[in-house]
Design a protein around this motif. Sequence first.
Motif, PDB file in Angstrom:
ATOM      1  N   GLY A  53       0.353  -1.586   0.198  1.00 23.18           N
ATOM      2  CA  GLY A  53      -0.097  -0.221   0.159  1.00 23.18           C
ATOM      3  C   GLY A  53       0.576   0.932  -0.149  1.00 23.18           C
ATOM      4  O   GLY A  53       0.396   2.490   0.024  1.00 23.18           O
ATOM      5  N   ASN A  56       1.978   6.053   3.772  1.00 26.21           N
ATOM      6  CA  ASN A  56       0.882   6.700   3.471  1.00 26.21           C
ATOM      7  C   ASN A  56       0.134   6.772   2.434  1.00 26.21           C
ATOM      8  O   ASN A  56      -0.504   7.642   1.854  1.00 26.21           O
ATOM      9  CB  ASN A  56       0.519   7.799   3.853  1.00 26.21           C
ATOM     10  CG  ASN A  56       0.024   8.108   5.241  1.00 26.21           C
ATOM     11  OD1 ASN A  56       0.945   7.519   6.806  1.00 26.21           O
ATOM     12  ND2 ASN A  56       0.915   9.373   5.780  1.00 26.21           N
ATOM     13  N   GLY A  57      -0.052   5.601   1.212  1.00 27.96           N
ATOM     14  CA  GLY A  57      -0.705   5.564   0.179  1.00 27.96           C
ATOM     15  C   GLY A  57      -0.312   5.614  -0.848  1.00 27.96           C
ATOM     16  O   GLY A  57      -0.309   5.937  -2.145  1.00 27.96           O
ATOM     17  N   HIS A  58       1.028   6.411  -0.444  1.00 27.83           N
ATOM     18  CA  HIS A  58       1.739   6.909  -1.491  1.00 27.83           C
ATOM     19  C   HIS A  58       2.736   5.732  -2.246  1.00 27.83           C
ATOM     20  O   HIS A  58       3.660   5.288  -0.938  1.00 27.83           O
ATOM     21  CB  HIS A  58       2.433   7.693  -1.413  1.00 27.83           C
ATOM     22  CG  HIS A  58       2.337   9.375  -0.754  1.00 27.83           C
ATOM     23  ND1 HIS A  58       1.724  10.258  -1.679  1.00 27.83           N
ATOM     24  CD2 HIS A  58       1.852   9.871   0.278  1.00 27.83           C
ATOM     25  CE1 HIS A  58       1.111  11.116  -1.191  1.00 27.83           C
ATOM     26  NE2 HIS A  58       1.092  11.320   0.333  1.00 27.83           N
ATOM     27  N   LYS A  59       3.323   6.164  -3.401  1.00 26.10           N
ATOM     28  CA  LYS A  59       4.083   5.027  -4.040  1.00 26.10           C
ATOM     29  C   LYS A  59       5.263   5.805  -3.631  1.00 26.10           C
ATOM     30  O   LYS A  59       5.588   6.500  -3.852  1.00 26.10           O
ATOM     31  CB  LYS A  59       4.003   4.715  -5.508  1.00 26.10           C
ATOM     32  CG  LYS A  59       5.108   4.015  -6.151  1.00 26.10           C
ATOM     33  CD  LYS A  59       4.160   3.580  -7.802  1.00 26.10           C
ATOM     34  CE  LYS A  59       5.403   2.098  -8.469  1.00 26.10           C
ATOM     35  NZ  LYS A  59       5.224   2.144  -9.487  1.00 26.10           N
ATOM     36  N   ASP A 320      -1.516  13.865   5.757  1.00 32.57           N
ATOM     37  CA  ASP A 320      -2.717  13.908   4.112  1.00 32.57           C
ATOM     38  C   ASP A 320      -2.381  15.354   3.808  1.00 32.57           C
ATOM     39  O   ASP A 320      -2.222  16.015   2.682  1.00 32.57           O
ATOM     40  CB  ASP A 320      -4.315  14.194   4.114  1.00 32.57           C
ATOM     41  CG  ASP A 320      -5.045  13.299   5.197  1.00 32.57           C
ATOM     42  OD1 ASP A 320      -4.411  12.168   4.429  1.00 32.57           O
ATOM     43  OD2 ASP A 320      -6.245  12.953   5.179  1.00 32.57           O
TER      44      ASP A 320
END
Length: 398
Positions: A53, A56-59, A320
């Motif tokens: 994942g 924090n959702g960042h690749k 975020d």
Amino acid sequence: MAAGCGVVPGTTGGSGDGTITVMTWAPEKTRATNKPGMPAMARAYARWINANGGINGHKLKVLTCNDHNDTVSAAQCARRAVEADVVAVVGSYSQHGRSFLSPLESAGIPYLGGYGVTDDEFTSPLSYPVNGGQPSLMAGLGQQLAKSCGAVTLVRPDTIAGDEMPLLLDSGLSAGGHPGAADQRAAEDATEYAGHADRALRQVSADPSRAGCVVPALGDRTDTFMDSFRRVREEYPDVRTASVLGSVDQSVIDAAGRTYEGSYVTGWYPASNDKRWKPMRDVIREEAFGDNRIDAADPGVQTTWVAYTALREAVESLGDGEVSSRTLRRTLDDGLRIETGGLTPTLNWNFEDMLGAKGFPRLVNSDVTFQQVRGGRLVTARKGFVNVSKVLENSDTA
């Protein structure tokens, strides 16, 4: 594109799709010290984190660079990082701090978790070291040897980084009441060290009342030295050896038979068989199984793991918000406390909380571990960490 030609310091690294771009560099395929496991570990970490994942959702996108152990290539790696607009350089090794830090500082890019081989890493305001580097290792080794050795001879590279080693080793020896070590310079890319080995053995055997210690700290060439040492030491059976992790690790010990038996070794982290390394070992098994560049016992690989652990916590602390070199620096400078699963003490680069060791103002972790080779295995010689901040404060390196 250079920093002065359109790169805006502090913008988000990546292509605008939320990808976080970082760089890891190290020397590879050179005649001196090589650390190919560090960029390889960085890539394995990225594969693992992205499969779970991202951060924090960042690749996470990892760029790598070979600094070739020279100033020109080190500067080129830094300029590549600037051109790629990375948010940080993470978990890297280079002996040429002055060459790579200037471009990074101009672009506002933090250097998170360097290997600590240069003083510049402990003075640059954009450097965030995760270990005590060469200073803590050499000071700690001196402290470890002070009560165990008679005469001590240090065999070290004839380089700028090597020039600091005798002062640091002597600071630790002196703290333990030892008079200090003899200093031998040696080429870091030599193919044999028979003359150095013979001279060192003669020096430490001058006083037969107490066993002396020879300390080779030649990076990748330490094993070459020990091969020469093994052939000439038969006349001096009581002489012991000692070194620091990075010059000696378990894979080197395995390949050398009983050559290192009884050797004293100082490291930054717990012994490689410690259960606290299990998360790293799991990642290596899942994402880099069979990649012989990555050795879980290599302190370079371990440093890269700790540095990426710190990066992950720093990015997660932003929630975020924007992830950029600017926001990363801000959260690190504002006192973010980073836990590494017990591999280091809590890391915190808030100015008020830095250790203030003379000559090393960015030093935040001066803990070392004392280890020894017993039965062919590198094992803990003293439980827990040993803090050498007081030794460094009293050293003559500043």
